[in-house]
Write a protein that holds these residues in place. Structure first.
Motif, PDB file in Angstrom:
ATOM      1  N   ALA A  42       0.765  -1.103   0.142  1.00 40.71           N
ATOM      2  CA  ALA A  42      -0.001   0.247   0.030  1.00 40.71           C
ATOM      3  C   ALA A  42       0.880   1.181  -0.116  1.00 40.71           C
ATOM      4  N   ALA A  43       2.218   1.337   0.449  1.00 45.67           N
ATOM      5  CA  ALA A  43       2.925   2.259   0.700  1.00 45.67           C
ATOM      6  C   ALA A  43       3.786   2.431  -0.601  1.00 45.67           C
ATOM      7  N   GLY A  44       4.084   1.534  -1.643  1.00 44.90           N
ATOM      8  CA  GLY A  44       4.607   1.734  -2.890  1.00 44.90           C
ATOM      9  C   GLY A  44       5.530   0.554  -3.198  1.00 44.90           C
ATOM     10  N   TRP A  45       6.331   0.896  -4.039  1.00 46.08           N
ATOM     11  CA  TRP A  45       7.365  -0.128  -4.208  1.00 46.08           C
ATOM     12  C   TRP A  45       8.638  -0.269  -3.396  1.00 46.08           C
ATOM     13  N   TYR A  46       9.304  -1.464  -2.919  1.00 45.70           N
ATOM     14  CA  TYR A  46      10.183  -1.529  -2.020  1.00 45.70           C
ATOM     15  C   TYR A  46      10.927  -2.880  -2.456  1.00 45.70           C
ATOM     16  N   PRO A  47      12.605  -2.731  -2.317  1.00 49.79           N
ATOM     17  CA  PRO A  47      13.195  -3.847  -2.865  1.00 49.79           C
ATOM     18  C   PRO A  47      13.398  -4.838  -1.877  1.00 49.79           C
ATOM     19  N   VAL A  48      13.087  -6.191  -2.587  1.00 45.48           N
ATOM     20  CA  VAL A  48      13.168  -7.386  -2.000  1.00 45.48           C
ATOM     21  C   VAL A  48      14.723  -8.143  -1.885  1.00 45.48           C
ATOM     22  N   TYR A  49      15.460  -7.627  -2.939  1.00 49.84           N
ATOM     23  CA  TYR A  49      16.760  -7.931  -3.316  1.00 49.84           C
ATOM     24  C   TYR A  49      17.558  -7.024  -4.272  1.00 49.84           C
ATOM     25  N   ILE A  50      18.595  -6.805  -3.871  1.00 48.89           N
ATOM     26  CA  ILE A  50      19.407  -5.646  -4.527  1.00 48.89           C
ATOM     27  C   ILE A  50      20.877  -6.340  -4.817  1.00 48.89           C
ATOM     28  N   GLY A  51      21.241  -6.153  -5.986  1.00 54.47           N
ATOM     29  CA  GLY A  51      22.546  -6.920  -6.718  1.00 54.47           C
ATOM     30  C   GLY A  51      23.348  -6.183  -7.707  1.00 54.47           C
ATOM     31  N   GLN A  52      24.343  -6.438  -7.880  1.00 57.38           N
ATOM     32  CA  GLN A  52      25.212  -5.837  -8.966  1.00 57.38           C
ATOM     33  C   GLN A  52      25.920  -7.035  -9.682  1.00 57.38           C
ATOM     34  N   THR A  53      26.371  -6.886 -11.114  1.00 60.73           N
ATOM     35  CA  THR A  53      26.941  -7.635 -11.894  1.00 60.73           C
ATOM     36  C   THR A  53      27.704  -7.039 -13.031  1.00 60.73           C
ATOM     37  N   GLY A  54      28.589  -7.713 -13.369  1.00 56.82           N
ATOM     38  CA  GLY A  54      29.493  -7.309 -14.659  1.00 56.82           C
ATOM     39  C   GLY A  54      28.886  -7.619 -15.747  1.00 56.82           C
ATOM     40  N   ASP A  55      27.809  -8.278 -15.780  1.00 50.55           N
ATOM     41  CA  ASP A  55      26.942  -8.455 -17.067  1.00 50.55           C
ATOM     42  C   ASP A  55      25.487  -8.595 -16.815  1.00 50.55           C
ATOM     43  N   LEU A  56      24.637  -7.588 -16.990  1.00 52.57           N
ATOM     44  CA  LEU A  56      23.299  -7.699 -16.701  1.00 52.57           C
ATOM     45  C   LEU A  56      22.485  -8.607 -17.368  1.00 52.57           C
ATOM     46  N   SER A  57      23.039  -9.118 -18.590  1.00 50.54           N
ATOM     47  CA  SER A  57      22.200 -10.091 -19.537  1.00 50.54           C
ATOM     48  C   SER A  57      22.436 -11.646 -19.005  1.00 50.54           C
ATOM     49  N   ALA A  58      23.371 -11.919 -18.312  1.00 49.94           N
ATOM     50  CA  ALA A  58      23.652 -13.118 -17.866  1.00 49.94           C
ATOM     51  C   ALA A  58      23.260 -13.449 -16.295  1.00 49.94           C
ATOM     52  N   ARG A  59      23.312 -12.594 -15.398  1.00 50.89           N
ATOM     53  CA  ARG A  59      22.955 -12.512 -14.047  1.00 50.89           C
ATOM     54  C   ARG A  59      21.629 -13.000 -13.591  1.00 50.89           C
ATOM     55  N   LEU A  60      20.893 -12.296 -14.295  1.00 53.38           N
ATOM     56  CA  LEU A  60      19.498 -12.115 -13.672  1.00 53.38           C
ATOM     57  C   LEU A  60      18.515 -13.332 -14.061  1.00 53.38           C
ATOM     58  N   ALA A  61      18.440 -13.984 -15.041  1.00 55.76           N
ATOM     59  CA  ALA A  61      17.511 -14.881 -15.349  1.00 55.76           C
ATOM     60  C   ALA A  61      17.844 -15.988 -14.577  1.00 55.76           C
ATOM     61  N   ASN A  62      19.147 -16.496 -14.080  1.00 51.99           N
ATOM     62  CA  ASN A  62      19.096 -17.491 -13.411  1.00 51.99           C
ATOM     63  C   ASN A  62      19.547 -17.253 -11.758  1.00 51.99           C
ATOM     64  N   ASN A  63      19.377 -15.891 -11.437  1.00 51.36           N
ATOM     65  CA  ASN A  63      19.649 -15.505 -10.062  1.00 51.36           C
ATOM     66  C   ASN A  63      19.576 -16.369  -9.087  1.00 51.36           C
ATOM     67  N   PRO A  64      20.270 -16.798  -8.156  1.00 49.86           N
ATOM     68  CA  PRO A  64      20.005 -17.627  -7.173  1.00 49.86           C
ATOM     69  C   PRO A  64      19.164 -17.200  -6.031  1.00 49.86           C
ATOM     70  N   ALA A  65      18.838 -15.611  -6.017  1.00 47.17           N
ATOM     71  CA  ALA A  65      17.980 -15.249  -5.076  1.00 47.17           C
ATOM     72  C   ALA A  65      16.486 -15.338  -5.386  1.00 47.17           C
ATOM     73  N   LEU A  66      16.099 -15.849  -6.631  1.00 52.03           N
ATOM     74  CA  LEU A  66      14.752 -15.793  -7.117  1.00 52.03           C
ATOM     75  C   LEU A  66      13.968 -16.606  -6.133  1.00 52.03           C
ATOM     76  N   PRO A  67      14.349 -17.643  -5.590  1.00 53.62           N
ATOM     77  CA  PRO A  67      13.322 -18.487  -4.937  1.00 53.62           C
ATOM     78  C   PRO A  67      12.881 -17.471  -3.626  1.00 53.62           C
ATOM     79  N   CYS A  68      13.861 -16.635  -3.076  1.00 56.39           N
ATOM     80  CA  CYS A  68      13.539 -15.836  -1.924  1.00 56.39           C
ATOM     81  C   CYS A  68      12.481 -14.599  -2.456  1.00 56.39           C
ATOM     82  N   VAL A  69      13.034 -14.134  -3.746  1.00 53.14           N
ATOM     83  CA  VAL A  69      12.330 -13.054  -4.204  1.00 53.14           C
ATOM     84  C   VAL A  69      10.886 -13.366  -4.317  1.00 53.14           C
ATOM     85  N   HIS A  70      10.633 -14.728  -4.824  1.00 51.57           N
ATOM     86  CA  HIS A  70       9.303 -14.986  -4.813  1.00 51.57           C
ATOM     87  C   HIS A  70       8.355 -15.171  -3.688  1.00 51.57           C
ATOM     88  N   ARG A  71       9.044 -15.707  -2.907  1.00 52.07           N
ATOM     89  CA  ARG A  71       8.381 -15.836  -1.259  1.00 52.07           C
ATOM     90  C   ARG A  71       8.101 -14.538  -0.792  1.00 52.07           C
TER      91      ARG A  71
END
Length: 106
Positions: A42-71
């Motif tokens: 109700a208050a708006g958007w908030y981050p559930v995971y913040i990261g960095q990578t040397g290659d945005l195209s490769a890091r995000l699709a199989n990110n190990p944090a995704l199960p936690c992000v979905h939960r």
């Protein structure tokens, strides 16, 4: 024009992130950058995971944090290029994580 949010960090710096069309299969450039998975309440958007990578195209699709992000109800991906290099990406990640304390960065 893509939708953006300026996220504050603990140092007082702000960082502009763009919403990415697809969270699961993002089509991003092969460049270094910072990213976050976000949720909305109700208050708006908030981050559930913040990261960095040397290659945005490769890091995000199989990110190990995704199960936690979905939960934690993460539904969108935000990102931006960080051309200043790895140390700048790490400093930004640390600044944002210390301010927001995302549940999946534990």
């Amino acid at each position: 024009m893509a939708e953006t949010i300026d996220w504050p960090g603990s140092t007082g710096n702000t960082y502009r992130y763009w919403f990415v069309y697809s969270m699961e299969n993002p089509s991003l450039k092969r460049v270094g950058g910072n990213y976050m998975f976000v949720a909305r309440n109700a208050a708006g958007w908030y981050p559930v995971y913040i990261g960095q990578t040397g290659d945005l195209s490769a890091r995000l699709a199989n990110n190990p944090a995704l199960p936690c992000v979905h939960r934690n109800k993460g539904t969108r991906l935000m990102a931006h290029e960080t051309p200043a290099g790895r140390s700048a990406r790490l400093a930004e990640e640390s600044d944002l994580v210390s301010y927001w304390i995302p549940p999946c960065n534990g």
